[in-house]
Design a protein around this motif. Structure first.
Motif, PDB file in Angstrom:
ATOM      1  N   ALA A 208      35.408  40.136  27.572  1.00 19.05           N
ATOM      2  CA  ALA A 208      36.704  39.459  27.497  1.00 19.05           C
ATOM      3  C   ALA A 208      37.851  40.455  27.566  1.00 19.05           C
ATOM      4  CB  ALA A 208      36.785  38.645  26.207  1.00 19.05           C
ATOM      5  N   MET A 209      37.738  41.587  26.909  1.00 17.55           N
ATOM      6  CA  MET A 209      38.795  42.599  26.925  1.00 17.55           C
ATOM      7  C   MET A 209      38.963  43.202  28.312  1.00 17.55           C
ATOM      8  SD  MET A 209      37.823  44.372  23.278  1.00 17.55           S
ATOM      9  CE  MET A 209      39.022  45.687  23.386  1.00 17.55           C
ATOM     10  N   VAL A 210      37.823  43.451  29.007  1.00 18.70           N
ATOM     11  CA  VAL A 210      37.915  44.001  30.357  1.00 18.70           C
ATOM     12  C   VAL A 210      38.584  43.015  31.297  1.00 18.70           C
ATOM     13  CG1 VAL A 210      36.549  44.722  32.353  1.00 18.70           C
ATOM     14  CG2 VAL A 210      35.965  45.559  30.083  1.00 18.70           C
ATOM     15  N   VAL A 211      38.194  41.748  31.223  1.00 15.91           N
ATOM     16  CA  VAL A 211      38.816  40.731  32.086  1.00 15.91           C
ATOM     17  C   VAL A 211      40.308  40.620  31.804  1.00 15.91           C
ATOM     18  CG1 VAL A 211      38.867  38.270  32.607  1.00 15.91           C
ATOM     19  CG2 VAL A 211      36.674  39.446  32.407  1.00 15.91           C
ATOM     20  N   GLN A 212      40.685  40.619  30.550  1.00 13.60           N
ATOM     21  CA  GLN A 212      42.107  40.529  30.194  1.00 13.60           C
ATOM     22  C   GLN A 212      42.876  41.764  30.658  1.00 13.60           C
ATOM     23  OE1 GLN A 212      41.346  40.053  26.072  1.00 13.60           O
ATOM     24  NE2 GLN A 212      41.385  37.810  26.102  1.00 13.60           N
ATOM     25  N   ALA A 213      42.254  42.942  30.523  1.00  9.39           N
ATOM     26  CA  ALA A 213      42.922  44.165  30.979  1.00  9.39           C
ATOM     27  C   ALA A 213      43.091  44.169  32.492  1.00  9.39           C
ATOM     28  CB  ALA A 213      42.125  45.390  30.529  1.00  9.39           C
ATOM     29  N   GLN A 280      39.740  32.135  31.184  1.00 12.98           N
ATOM     30  CA  GLN A 280      38.663  31.251  31.619  1.00 12.98           C
ATOM     31  C   GLN A 280      38.935  29.842  31.094  1.00 12.98           C
ATOM     32  OE1 GLN A 280      36.441  32.446  33.582  1.00 12.98           O
ATOM     33  NE2 GLN A 280      34.882  30.866  33.738  1.00 12.98           N
ATOM     34  N   PRO A 281      39.164  28.863  31.970  1.00 11.59           N
ATOM     35  CA  PRO A 281      39.380  27.487  31.499  1.00 11.59           C
ATOM     36  C   PRO A 281      38.070  26.894  30.967  1.00 11.59           C
ATOM     37  CG  PRO A 281      39.362  27.558  33.903  1.00 11.59           C
ATOM     38  CD  PRO A 281      39.283  28.979  33.435  1.00 11.59           C
ATOM     39  N   VAL A 282      38.055  26.595  29.686  1.00 12.32           N
ATOM     40  CA  VAL A 282      36.833  26.111  29.040  1.00 12.32           C
ATOM     41  C   VAL A 282      37.121  24.795  28.342  1.00 12.32           C
ATOM     42  CG1 VAL A 282      34.996  26.614  27.379  1.00 12.32           C
ATOM     43  CG2 VAL A 282      36.033  28.482  28.679  1.00 12.32           C
ATOM     44  N   GLU A 283      36.190  23.857  28.487  1.00 10.19           N
ATOM     45  CA  GLU A 283      36.279  22.564  27.809  1.00 10.19           C
ATOM     46  C   GLU A 283      35.068  22.433  26.880  1.00 10.19           C
ATOM     47  OE1 GLU A 283      36.216  17.756  28.856  1.00 10.19           O
ATOM     48  OE2 GLU A 283      35.946  19.258  30.429  1.00 10.19           O
ATOM     49  N   ASN A 311      28.731  35.291  30.542  1.00  5.42           N
ATOM     50  CA  ASN A 311      28.314  35.324  31.943  1.00  5.42           C
ATOM     51  C   ASN A 311      29.343  34.650  32.838  1.00  5.42           C
ATOM     52  OD1 ASN A 311      25.983  36.732  31.425  1.00  5.42           O
ATOM     53  ND2 ASN A 311      24.691  34.923  31.282  1.00  5.42           N
ATOM     54  N   ALA A 312      29.974  33.580  32.342  1.00  7.77           N
ATOM     55  CA  ALA A 312      31.020  32.923  33.130  1.00  7.77           C
ATOM     56  C   ALA A 312      32.199  33.870  33.348  1.00  7.77           C
ATOM     57  CB  ALA A 312      31.469  31.645  32.430  1.00  7.77           C
ATOM     58  N   LEU A 313      32.571  34.606  32.309  1.00  9.90           N
ATOM     59  CA  LEU A 313      33.653  35.588  32.461  1.00  9.90           C
ATOM     60  C   LEU A 313      33.288  36.677  33.459  1.00  9.90           C
ATOM     61  CD1 LEU A 313      34.830  36.064  28.764  1.00  9.90           C
ATOM     62  CD2 LEU A 313      36.251  35.257  30.671  1.00  9.90           C
ATOM     63  N   LYS A 314      32.023  37.082  33.464  1.00  8.41           N
ATOM     64  CA  LYS A 314      31.597  38.161  34.353  1.00  8.41           C
ATOM     65  C   LYS A 314      31.512  37.713  35.808  1.00  8.41           C
ATOM     66  CE  LYS A 314      28.617  40.674  31.071  1.00  8.41           C
ATOM     67  NZ  LYS A 314      27.211  41.061  30.779  1.00  8.41           N
ATOM     68  N   TYR A 315      30.849  36.572  36.018  1.00  8.22           N
ATOM     69  CA  TYR A 315      30.461  36.208  37.375  1.00  8.22           C
ATOM     70  C   TYR A 315      31.189  34.990  37.933  1.00  8.22           C
ATOM     71  CZ  TYR A 315      26.683  39.227  35.813  1.00  8.22           C
ATOM     72  OH  TYR A 315      25.970  40.275  35.299  1.00  8.22           O
ATOM     73  N   ALA A 316      31.924  34.289  37.106  1.00  9.00           N
ATOM     74  CA  ALA A 316      32.675  33.120  37.589  1.00  9.00           C
ATOM     75  C   ALA A 316      34.051  33.087  36.937  1.00  9.00           C
ATOM     76  CB  ALA A 316      31.901  31.836  37.296  1.00  9.00           C
ATOM     77  N   PRO A 317      34.804  34.187  36.990  1.00  2.00           N
ATOM     78  CA  PRO A 317      36.109  34.212  36.313  1.00  2.00           C
ATOM     79  C   PRO A 317      37.086  33.212  36.933  1.00  2.00           C
ATOM     80  CG  PRO A 317      35.851  36.128  37.754  1.00  2.00           C
ATOM     81  CD  PRO A 317      34.529  35.452  37.722  1.00  2.00           C
TER      82      PRO A 317
END
Length: 391
Positions: A208-213, A280-283, A311-317
Motif C-alpha cells: 500500500a505504501m509503495v502504491v501510494q508513493a 484501490q476502489p473497494v466495496e 494482490n489487487a493493489l499489486k496486479y490490478a491497481p
C-alpha cells in the motif's frame, strides 16, 4: 492410601502421600505384603512352585517372608540387591514348603530390577536365570512333583513381570526425548506462524505504501492531493508498526496473550478504508451475523481478505474490487474479486508465498481456499473457514 477415582477413572493419590519419599511408599507396599503373608486364605493360594508338603510356620518361615517383602522399600535404589534377597527368601520358602503369600514380593522385585537396574543388566539376567535353574534342580531333588513343563510355564509367567518392567524403563528413557521433540515441534510451529503473520502484515502495508508513493509522483501539480497521499502513507506505516509490535510481542515472555491484539473480522472496515486510501476502489458487503469462529479462525479470515486486497493493489491497481463475506452456520464464506483490465506497467513484485501459505492455514482449520482468473479476465479469491465445531 487412595482417595478414589478422579476424572475419566484415574486413580487420585492424596498430595500428602505423593510428598512422601519413594522409600516410604515402597516400604509401605512391602510391609503390607508381609502382613498378608500368612493370612490363611491368601497363604493357601500364594505363589507355589515346588508343591512340597506344607511345613508348619516357624521362625525361618517368617524370615523368608520378610526377605521377600521388607527389602522392597529399596527396590528403586538397589534393585539387583533387593532381587537377590527376595530370591533367596523365595528359595527357602519353596524348599521348606512354607505356605505363604510373600512370593508376590518376588514378582515385584523382578519387575523393579527390569525397570530400574541401570548397570550390568545382562549379568543380572544371567545370574537370575541360573539361580532359577538351580532352584528347579534342588526342588526336583527334594521330591517335588512339579514337571519340567510346569517349571517352564512358571518361568514364562514371572518373565511377564520382567517384560512389564522393561517396558516401563524404555518409556522412562524415551520420555525426555519425546518431550524435547514436542517442544521442538511447538517452537517450529510458532516460528512458522510468526513468519506467516510477518509476511501478511509486511506485504500488505508495504505494498500500500509503495502504491501510494508511486501515485504521489504524478500529483505534483495538486499539492493538496500530494499531502493527502503522504498522510495516507504515514497512516499505513503507523498501522504496520502497530501490527508488527503486537505480533512480535509473542516473543516477549513477560507479555500475556499477545494474540488478542491481532486483527479479527471486526477490523475489516478499517482495512477496506486503508486500501481505498491507497487508490484501490473497494466495496465491502457482509451477509449474516458474525460470530462463532473464535479469534484464531477470525484472524485467518482477516488474513485471507488482506492478502487478496494486497494482490489487487499489486496486479490490478485502480480496478473496482469487491469483498463479500457470508456468515453461515457452518462458518464464513469469503469472496474477493476485481474487475478485468490491463496489467500494470510496473507491478509491485511479490514472492508468491502469500496465497499458498494462506491455503495451508485454511486447510489446517478444515476449510478450503481457491484463487485464479475468472472467465471475464478478472481475478477471484474464495475461501471457506468453518467454525470450530465443523472443522
Amino acid at each position: 492410601m487412595l482417595r478414589g477415582l478422579g476424572e475419566r477413572g484415574r486413580v487420585v493419590v492424596p498430595r500428602w502421600w505423593r510428598a512422601r519419599s519413594v522409600v516410604v511408599r515402597d516400604g509401605a507396599v512391602g510391609v503390607a505384603l508381609a502382613a498378608l503373608a500368612f493370612v490363611p486364605p491368601l497363604a493357601a493360594n500364594g505363589t507355589r512352585l515346588g508343591e512340597l508338603p506344607h511345613r508348619a510356620v516357624d521362625g525361618l518361615a517368617v524370615l523368608a517372608a520378610l526377605a521377600q517383602t521388607v527389602p522392597l522399600a529399596w527396590r528403586r535404589r538397589w534393585p539387583s540387591a533387593v532381587l537377590a534377597v527376595a530370591a533367596g527368601g523365595f528359595a527357602v520358602q519353596e524348599l521348606r514348603g512354607y505356605p505363604t503369600f510373600a512370593g508376590a514380593g518376588l514378582l515385584v522385585a523382578l519387575y523393579s530390577a527390569a525397570a530400574y537396574q541401570e548397570r550390568l543388566r545382562g549379568l543380572t539376567t544371567g545370574i537370575a536365570c541360573a539361580g532359577y535353574a538351580g532352584l528347579a534342580v534342588a526342588l526336583h531333588a527334594a521330591g517335588s512333583p512339579t514337571r519340567v513343563q510346569d517349571f517352564v510355564l512358571f518361568f514364562l509367567i514371572v518373565m511377564a513381570a520382567v517384560a512389564a518392567g522393561s517396558r516401563v524403563r524404555r518409556m522412562r528413557i524415551m520420555e525426555p526425548e519425546r518431550r524435547r521433540a514436542a517442544a521442538a515441534a511447538a517452537r517450529a510451529g510458532e516460528r512458522a506462524r510468526i513468519a506467516r503473520e510477518l509476511h501478511d502484515v509486511i506485504t500488505h502495508h508495504v505494498t500500500a505504501m509503495v502504491v501510494q508513493a508511486d501515485a504521489a509522483q504524478f500529483l505534483t501539480a495538486a499539492p493538496q492531493k500530494v499531502s493527502a497521499n503522504l498522510e495516507a502513507i504515514s497512516g499505513t506505516g503507523r498501522r504496520a508498526l502497530r501490527e508488527l509490535r503486537d505480533l512480535l510481542g509473542v516473543l516477549d515472555p513477560d507479555r500475556v496473550a499477545p494474540r488478542g491484539d491481532l486483527p479479527t473480522l471486526a477490523a475489516l472496515p478499517e482495512l477496506v478504508v486503508q486500501t481505498r486510501s491507497a487508490g484501490q476502489p473497494v466495496e465491502l458487503v457482509e451477509d449474516g451475523r458474525a460470530g462463532g469462529l473464535g479469534s484464531g479462525r477470525e484472524l485467518t479470515a482477516y488474513r485471507v481478505v488482506q492478502e487478496a486486497l494486497t494482490n489487487a493493489l499489486k496486479y490490478a491497481p485502480g480496478r473496482p474490487t469487491r469483498v463479500h463475506l457470508a456468515h453461515r452456520g457452518d462458518g464464513v464464506h469469503i469472496a474477493v474479486g476485481n474487475d478485468p483490465g490491463p496489467a500494470p506497467a510496473h507491478p509491485v513484485g511479490g514472492s508468491g508465498r502469500g496465497l499458498d501459505g494462506l491455503r495451508e492455514r485454511v486447510e489446517i482449520l478444515g476449510g478450503e481456499l481457491h484463487a485464479g482468473p475468472t472467465d471475464d479476465g478478472g481475478f477471484l479469491v474464495t475461501a471457506r473457514i468453518p467454525t470450530g465445531d465443523t472443522a
